[in-house]
Design a protein around this motif. Structure first.
Motif, PDB file in Angstrom:
ATOM      1  N   TYR A  78     131.172 -58.522 111.187  1.00  0.00           N
ATOM      2  CA  TYR A  78     131.601 -58.159 109.579  1.00  0.00           C
ATOM      3  C   TYR A  78     131.307 -56.711 109.388  1.00  0.00           C
ATOM      4  O   TYR A  78     130.135 -56.371 109.272  1.00  0.00           O
ATOM      5  CB  TYR A  78     130.893 -59.255 108.757  1.00  0.00           C
ATOM      6  N   ILE A  79     132.227 -55.999 109.594  1.00  0.00           N
ATOM      7  CA  ILE A  79     132.235 -54.438 109.485  1.00  0.00           C
ATOM      8  C   ILE A  79     131.721 -53.887 108.418  1.00  0.00           C
ATOM      9  O   ILE A  79     130.840 -52.934 108.201  1.00  0.00           O
ATOM     10  CB  ILE A  79     133.370 -53.825 110.243  1.00  0.00           C
ATOM     11  N   PRO A  80     132.021 -54.248 107.100  1.00  0.00           N
ATOM     12  CA  PRO A  80     131.584 -53.852 106.198  1.00  0.00           C
ATOM     13  C   PRO A  80     130.264 -53.903 105.686  1.00  0.00           C
ATOM     14  O   PRO A  80     129.512 -52.835 105.168  1.00  0.00           O
ATOM     15  CB  PRO A  80     132.302 -54.762 104.857  1.00  0.00           C
ATOM     16  N   ARG A  81     129.486 -54.598 106.381  1.00  0.00           N
ATOM     17  CA  ARG A  81     127.870 -54.924 106.232  1.00  0.00           C
ATOM     18  C   ARG A  81     127.510 -53.900 107.280  1.00  0.00           C
ATOM     19  O   ARG A  81     126.332 -53.132 106.896  1.00  0.00           O
ATOM     20  CB  ARG A  81     127.401 -56.286 106.454  1.00  0.00           C
ATOM     21  N   ILE A  82     127.881 -53.771 108.372  1.00  0.00           N
ATOM     22  CA  ILE A  82     127.428 -52.681 109.480  1.00  0.00           C
ATOM     23  C   ILE A  82     127.836 -51.313 108.597  1.00  0.00           C
ATOM     24  O   ILE A  82     126.814 -50.404 108.886  1.00  0.00           O
ATOM     25  CB  ILE A  82     128.232 -52.840 110.568  1.00  0.00           C
ATOM     26  N   GLN A  83     128.942 -51.132 108.239  1.00  0.00           N
ATOM     27  CA  GLN A  83     129.114 -49.597 107.466  1.00  0.00           C
ATOM     28  C   GLN A  83     128.043 -49.698 106.503  1.00  0.00           C
ATOM     29  O   GLN A  83     127.610 -48.275 106.137  1.00  0.00           O
ATOM     30  CB  GLN A  83     130.522 -49.728 106.814  1.00  0.00           C
ATOM     31  N   ARG A  84     127.697 -50.506 105.704  1.00  0.00           N
ATOM     32  CA  ARG A  84     126.632 -50.416 104.599  1.00  0.00           C
ATOM     33  C   ARG A  84     125.259 -49.891 105.266  1.00  0.00           C
ATOM     34  O   ARG A  84     124.465 -48.946 105.003  1.00  0.00           O
ATOM     35  CB  ARG A  84     126.371 -51.556 103.884  1.00  0.00           C
ATOM     36  N   ASN A  86     124.792 -48.589 108.288  1.00  0.00           N
ATOM     37  CA  ASN A  86     125.109 -47.232 109.104  1.00  0.00           C
ATOM     38  C   ASN A  86     124.905 -46.022 108.145  1.00  0.00           C
ATOM     39  O   ASN A  86     124.587 -45.021 108.559  1.00  0.00           O
ATOM     40  CB  ASN A  86     126.341 -47.135 109.740  1.00  0.00           C
ATOM     41  N   GLU A  87     125.173 -46.470 106.562  1.00  0.00           N
ATOM     42  CA  GLU A  87     125.061 -45.119 105.740  1.00  0.00           C
ATOM     43  C   GLU A  87     123.923 -44.947 105.636  1.00  0.00           C
ATOM     44  O   GLU A  87     123.552 -43.489 105.118  1.00  0.00           O
ATOM     45  CB  GLU A  87     125.713 -45.484 104.570  1.00  0.00           C
ATOM     46  N   GLN A  88     123.122 -45.615 105.781  1.00  0.00           N
ATOM     47  CA  GLN A  88     121.611 -45.508 105.791  1.00  0.00           C
ATOM     48  C   GLN A  88     120.743 -44.935 106.965  1.00  0.00           C
ATOM     49  O   GLN A  88     119.427 -44.957 106.981  1.00  0.00           O
ATOM     50  CB  GLN A  88     120.842 -46.496 105.035  1.00  0.00           C
ATOM     51  N   VAL A  89     121.253 -44.974 107.926  1.00  0.00           N
ATOM     52  CA  VAL A  89     120.681 -44.865 109.417  1.00  0.00           C
ATOM     53  C   VAL A  89     121.468 -43.711 110.251  1.00  0.00           C
ATOM     54  O   VAL A  89     122.429 -43.625 110.203  1.00  0.00           O
ATOM     55  CB  VAL A  89     120.602 -46.114 110.242  1.00  0.00           C
TER      56      VAL A  89
END
Length: 319
Positions: A78-84, A86-89
């Motif tokens: 589920y890419i939207p969760r991974i995007q969220r 990755n914004e913080q890492v």
């Protein structure tokens, strides 16, 4: 300089740095989560994201710059969760396309055209060229599996679709294999028949084997050996995994080895308590903290470690 697609967009392969080549952020069954949210503990989206951010920051603190995440259909991508997250890492996360099955196809694909080109292959190509589910994130590699059951009709459909998509796009492949049944050799045969360059293939979970004959046969055909399950000690202990890498490096195979854990921030296959008790070293920092010092103590040089951790992943995505 060539680039590779990541969750945050294209990155120069020169900037990939030290790479863990097979790590998941989450492994989930979405239907289970939706219908039985308490089955593996209550799912709190914010808490799970925060936990993943903390674990990935700890990974990055060890000098890891990139993780390659082979989470595809069948593993809860589920890419939207991974995007969220990755914004913080400050870490490159490289996403995959493909289907993960040991036996049968998901029902949604059974009646689709088997091609060639297979209807699945067309979806994989779209993930690579157009992006995944409207997120703008493009898959940089393909993933499939061949387990102890071998080349079942469903597994073969997926593998050939992955091979077709790889041959069309030039994107590399990672395949989950069962070392005990030497299914990596079957994977190479299928990919070769589909026109895949075997030097663009990681034979995943090769590190579960201590059979140097099997491993060198895979490497001599051009593929990378995924020594990628450090921490799964009940399958094979760290010392044995280190012994195997040392023997391969001494035999001249450092340029065919990549490293990882096959870990995750959260996996709903078993409870967190069970996971922690059974696999206390199964985390993103075990290689940095324990395995690399063990390899150095056995005579593996920093240049050889750099080859396995940085140069080989870079070459895999540049080929």
């Amino acid at each position: 300089m060539p680039t590779v697609e990541t969750v945050r967009g294209p990155v120069s392969t020169a900037d990939l740095g030290n790479v863990l080549m097979h790590e998941h952020v989450f492994v989930l069954g979405p239907e289970l989560q939706q219908n039985y949210p308490g089955y593996r503990g209550e799912w709190d989206e914010d808490a799970r994201v925060a936990d993943a951010v903390a674990k990935l920051r700890e990974c990055a603190s060890r000098g890891i710059t990139t993780i390659v995440d082979p989470t595809v259909i069948g593993l809860g991508r589920y890419i939207p969760r991974i995007q969220r997250i990755n914004e913080q890492v400050n870490l490159n996360i490289i996403a995959a396309t493909g289907v993960y099955t040991y036996n049968d196809l998901p029902f949604q694909f059974i009646h689709a055209s088997a091609g060639p080109p297979d209807a699945m292959a067309e979806l994989f190509v779209s993930d690579i060229r157009d992006g995944i589910a409207g997120t703008g994130v493009k898959a940089a590699f393909l993933k499939c599996a061949i387990e102890a059951a071998g080349l079942t009709p469903g597994v073969e459909r997926v593998m050939r679709a992955v091979g077709q998509a790889s041959a069309e796009t030039g994107r590399p492949v990672t395949v989950h294999t069962n070392a005990a049944t030497e299914s990596g050799l079957v994977a190479q045969k299928v990919f070769r028949e589909e026109g895949v360059d075997l030097s663009k293939v990681v034979i995943g979970h090769s590190g579960d084997s201590t059979d140097l004959g099997y491993l060198t046969k895979l490497a001599d055909a051009g593929s990378y050996l995924g020594m990628d399950r450090f921490g799964l000690d009940r399958i094979l202990g760290t010392e044995q995994r280190v012994d195997t890498i040392v023997a391969l490096v001494k035999a001249g195979y450092a340029e065919r080895i990549v490293l990882s854990h096959d870990s995750s921030c959260y996996i709903d296959w078993f409870s967190e308590e069970t996971r922690d008790a059974a696999f206390p070293n199964w985390n993103y920092t075990h290689i940095s903290d324990d395995v690399l010092p063990a390899l150095r103590a056995r005579g593996v040089t920093d240049d050889q470690i750099d080859t396995m951790l940085a140069a080989n992943p870079r070459r895999y995505f540049e080929a």
